[in-house]
Write a protein that holds these residues in place. Structure first.
Motif, mmCIF file in Angstrom:
data_model
loop_
_atom_site.group_PDB
_atom_site.id
_atom_site.type_symbol
_atom_site.label_atom_id
_atom_site.label_comp_id
_atom_site.label_asym_id
_atom_site.label_seq_id
_atom_site.Cartn_x
_atom_site.Cartn_y
_atom_site.Cartn_z
ATOM 1 N N ALA A 46 0.839 -1.194 0.000
ATOM 2 C CA ALA A 46 0.000 0.000 0.000
ATOM 3 C C ALA A 46 0.876 1.246 0.000
ATOM 4 O O ALA A 46 1.871 1.308 0.712
ATOM 5 N N GLU A 88 -9.130 2.857 0.257
ATOM 6 C CA GLU A 88 -8.129 2.299 -0.651
ATOM 7 C C GLU A 88 -8.727 1.993 -2.021
ATOM 8 O O GLU A 88 -9.863 1.542 -2.125
ATOM 9 N N VAL A 99 -2.239 -1.245 -3.499
ATOM 10 C CA VAL A 99 -3.327 -0.281 -3.369
ATOM 11 C C VAL A 99 -2.784 1.112 -3.065
ATOM 12 O O VAL A 99 -1.694 1.266 -2.511
ATOM 13 N N ARG A 101 -3.660 4.219 -0.789
ATOM 14 C CA ARG A 101 -4.431 4.453 0.443
ATOM 15 C C ARG A 101 -4.572 5.951 0.669
ATOM 16 O O ARG A 101 -3.591 6.667 0.818
#
Length: 103
Positions: A46, A88, A99, A101
């Motif tokens: 992330a 996300e 992802v 975020r």
């Protein structure tokens, strides 16, 4: 122009069993983290960016074709006085495990 790096990693299965009734972040999936590490090794899953409004950023990203992975979620500290909204969307391709975020 400060940069803050935050790293998370799955706990051992023994620690997970010990703390299963009180996870720090209810949307953090230990098994999913282990699967990601098994597939990619130690890697970034992330990338978080601080935005003025995480809900609006999420809605705009999804409206522009982004794949929502975590709808805007409000996190509270232990005494309930501090809160933050996090959301996300998937980065890169439909099969990507990474992802973006919004915080």
């Amino acid at each position: 122009n400060d940069v803050t790096w935050t790293f998370t990693a799955p706990l051992s299965k023994a620690a997970l069993e010990f703390n299963a009734s009180n996870p720090a972040f209810k949307n953090y999936d230990q098994e999913e983290a282990r699967t990601f590490i098994g597939k990619h090794g130690l890697a970034v899953r992330a990338v978080g960016i601080e935005v003025t409004n995480a809900t609006d950023a999420y809605k705009q990203a999804v409206a522009s074709g982004g794949k929502g992975m975590l709808e805007p979620t409000t996190l509270k500290d232990e005494d309930g006085k501090g809160t933050v909204v996090m959301a996300e969307v998937r980065l890169y391709s439909p099969t990507s495990d990474v992802v973006l975020r919004f915080i």
